[in-house]
Design an enzyme around this catalytic site. Structure first.
Site, PDB file in Angstrom:
ATOM      1  CG  HIS A   1       2.085  39.048  -3.061  1.00  0.00           C
ATOM      2  ND1 HIS A   1       1.385  39.023  -2.023  1.00  0.00           N
ATOM      3  CD2 HIS A   1       2.059  37.637  -3.554  1.00  0.00           C
ATOM      4  CE1 HIS A   1       1.001  37.831  -1.657  1.00  0.00           C
ATOM      5  NE2 HIS A   1       1.582  37.040  -2.661  1.00  0.00           N
TER       6      HIS A   1
ATOM      7  CB  SER B   1       3.154  68.804 -16.196  1.00  0.00           C
ATOM      8  OG  SER B   1       3.708  69.738 -15.498  1.00  0.00           O
TER       9      SER B   1
ATOM     10  CE  LYS C   1       4.589  64.142 -14.448  1.00  0.00           C
ATOM     11  NZ  LYS C   1       4.031  64.156 -13.002  1.00  0.00           N
TER      12      LYS C   1
ATOM     13  CD  GLU D   1      -3.616  60.445 -12.225  1.00  0.00           C
ATOM     14  OE1 GLU D   1      -2.930  60.846 -11.158  1.00  0.00           O
ATOM     15  OE2 GLU D   1      -3.531  61.068 -13.492  1.00  0.00           O
TER      16      GLU D   1
END
Ligand code: ARG
Length: 467
Positions: free
Chosen positions: A166, A287, A293, A300
């Protein structure tokens, strides 16, 4: 070969005998597949050479015509590979583009190549050859990904991390063990690939339009020349079957699902909050506005490619589901789905292999997280069963109270005093502290397939012998 406007109104030279005029421009646009099936040129030419050779061997065409055909096809192959070949949409597809060029190159002998064959068995052959080669590439790519995981697993057979259910901390495991879970998944994908190659290893050529042919062809000869185990058995099924494409897409969808789950873990692990791994610069981006970042874009995109691949599977299943036997033009829609899925899968496996090989594993962060969240609570319960003779259900209850106390005090289980533990259950002794560390927890799980470093090393050796 140029698509001259004067020609567009004339009927098709391949099948136009009963046609008075050529197709409407819209008809040509919806009908033509050359824009994508030119990818099959090498398979088409190889298939035609095998077919012509067999026709000559069987005395169906002369040896001289066969030689002219084979020579012409070789010329076309090099024209296509050098970029000199002009593809024509008016000629619909790769089969007719090649045949029309052959006619220009060698004259009337070209017209004999299509004896005892149809575009229906021809396209089934070309596409099957293509899918088979793609499956072989996929097999190699998966082997590379498995190898990357085996190396990381070996390196981190002792590195403790939290295991989750979970996505809540469950029990400590090792990073090596977690890597080996992916080895199992990609290993199953690879065996599905091998099975599919076995399954589709039958040659369609010679099924002709759907009913076979009266010419004395030798389908075993073409099958073996083209590297197939044997010819297909039923000519109707042969030209209407796209199971090999559907199998490729289902295998691709399952593999992509595995890649996507891994991608998701990489995205989570590389957040500053988790900090379990650091992706290499080679597989991340910055970024344009936030200088701090480092984004896991490759992971992704691997996760997102799964959507395309699943879409392709559903698209082709839907194309096939209502088709009467045998061939229908609907089936022309098979290729783009498979080509797109194949390209996406290849790229996703390659990107993942690179990420797994390059990422920095932050063992300190994993270890710190492994001990949090009362991850050794099960070890305490097991100890109570083993050493104090409690039934597991009672041990579970006692441990629950110990966790509640630790939570109330804001400390780990291992930081509770013996007196505090004995107040919950008097059978507890100071020996209990030996099992409350994550290292002890992990080392104790020696069951077959368990997380103990020795067991994980045994799993790695098993796979090394098979990779
Ligand atoms: N371009 C066609 C396809 O991809 C080739 C087969 C055409 N056969 C036919 N009977 N029109 O399916």
């Amino acid at each position: 070969m140029a698509d001259g406007s004067s020609e567009t109104k004339s009927s098709n030279q391949m099948w136009g005998g009963r046609f008075a005029s050529g197709p409407d421009a819209i008809m040509e646009e919806i009908n033509a597949s050359i824009g994508f099936d030119k990818k099959l040129y090498a398979q088409d030419i190889r298939g035609s050479i095998a077919h012509a050779t067999m026709l000559a061997h069987q005395g169906i065409i002369s040896a001289e015509d066969k030689d002219k055909i084979v020579h012409g096809l070789d010329t076309i192959l090099s024209e296509i590979e050098s970029g000199a070949f002009e593809f024509s949409r008016r000629l619909e597809d790769i089969h007719m583009n090649v045949e029309a060029r052959l006619a220009t190159l060698i004259g009337p002998a070209a017209g004999r190549l299509h004896t005892a064959r149809s575009r229906n068995d021809q396209v089934a052959l070309d596409f099957r050859l293509w899918v088979k080669e793609e499956l072989q590439k996929t097999e190699r790519a998966l082997t590379g990904l498995i190898a990357a995981f085996l190396d990381r697993a070996e390196e981190h057979a002792d590195t403790v991390m939290p295991g989750f259910t979970h996505l809540q901390t469950a029990q400590p495991v090792t990073f090596g063990h977690h890597c080996m879970a992916y080895v199992e998944m990609f290993g199953r994908d690879r065996s599905r690939v091998r099975h599919a190659i076995e399954h589709m290893d039958e040659s369609p050529i010679g099924a002709a339009a759907l009913a076979g042919t009266g010419f004395p062809i030798d389908r075993h000869m073409t099958a073996s020349a083209l590297g197939f185990r044997e010819p297909t058995r039923n000519s109707i099924d042969t030209v209407s079957d796209r199971d090999f494409a559907l199998e490729f897409l289902s295998i691709a969808a399952i593999a992509a699902t595995h890649l996507s789950r891994l991608a998701e873990e990489i995205v989570i692990w590389s957040t500053p909050q988790f900090g379990f791994i650091r992706l290499s610069d080679a597989f991340s981006t910055g970024s344009s506005i936030m200088p701090q970042k480092k984004n896991p874009d490759a992971a992704e995109l691997v996760r997102a490619k799964t959507g395309r691949i699943n879409g392709s599977l559903i698209a082709l299943l839907t194309v096939m589901k209502g088709l009467p036997l045998a061939y229908s033009k609907d089936m022309q829609e098979d290729k783009e789905q498979v080509f797109d899925a194949a390209e996406s899968l290849e790229l996703a496996i390659a990107a993942m292999t690179g990420m797994v090989r390059d990422m920095t594993v932050r063992a300190d962060r994993m270890k710190a997280a492994a001990g949090s969240g009362y991850s050794t609570a099960t070890d305490l319960a097991d100890w109570l069963v083993r050493e104090a003779g409690l039934p597991f259900r009672d041990a579970h209850h006692v441990t629950g109270r110990a966790v509640a106390l630790a939570e109330q005090k804001g400390c780990d289980l291992a930081n509770l005093s013996l007196a505090e533990l004995q107040a919950i259950n008097p059978a507890i002794t100071d020996k209990v502290f030996d099992v409350l560390t994550v290292e002890a927890s992990v080392a104790s799980r020696t069951s077959f397939g368990g997380t103990a470093p020795a067991e994980v090393r045994r799993q790695i050796a098993w796979w090394r012998a098979r990779n």
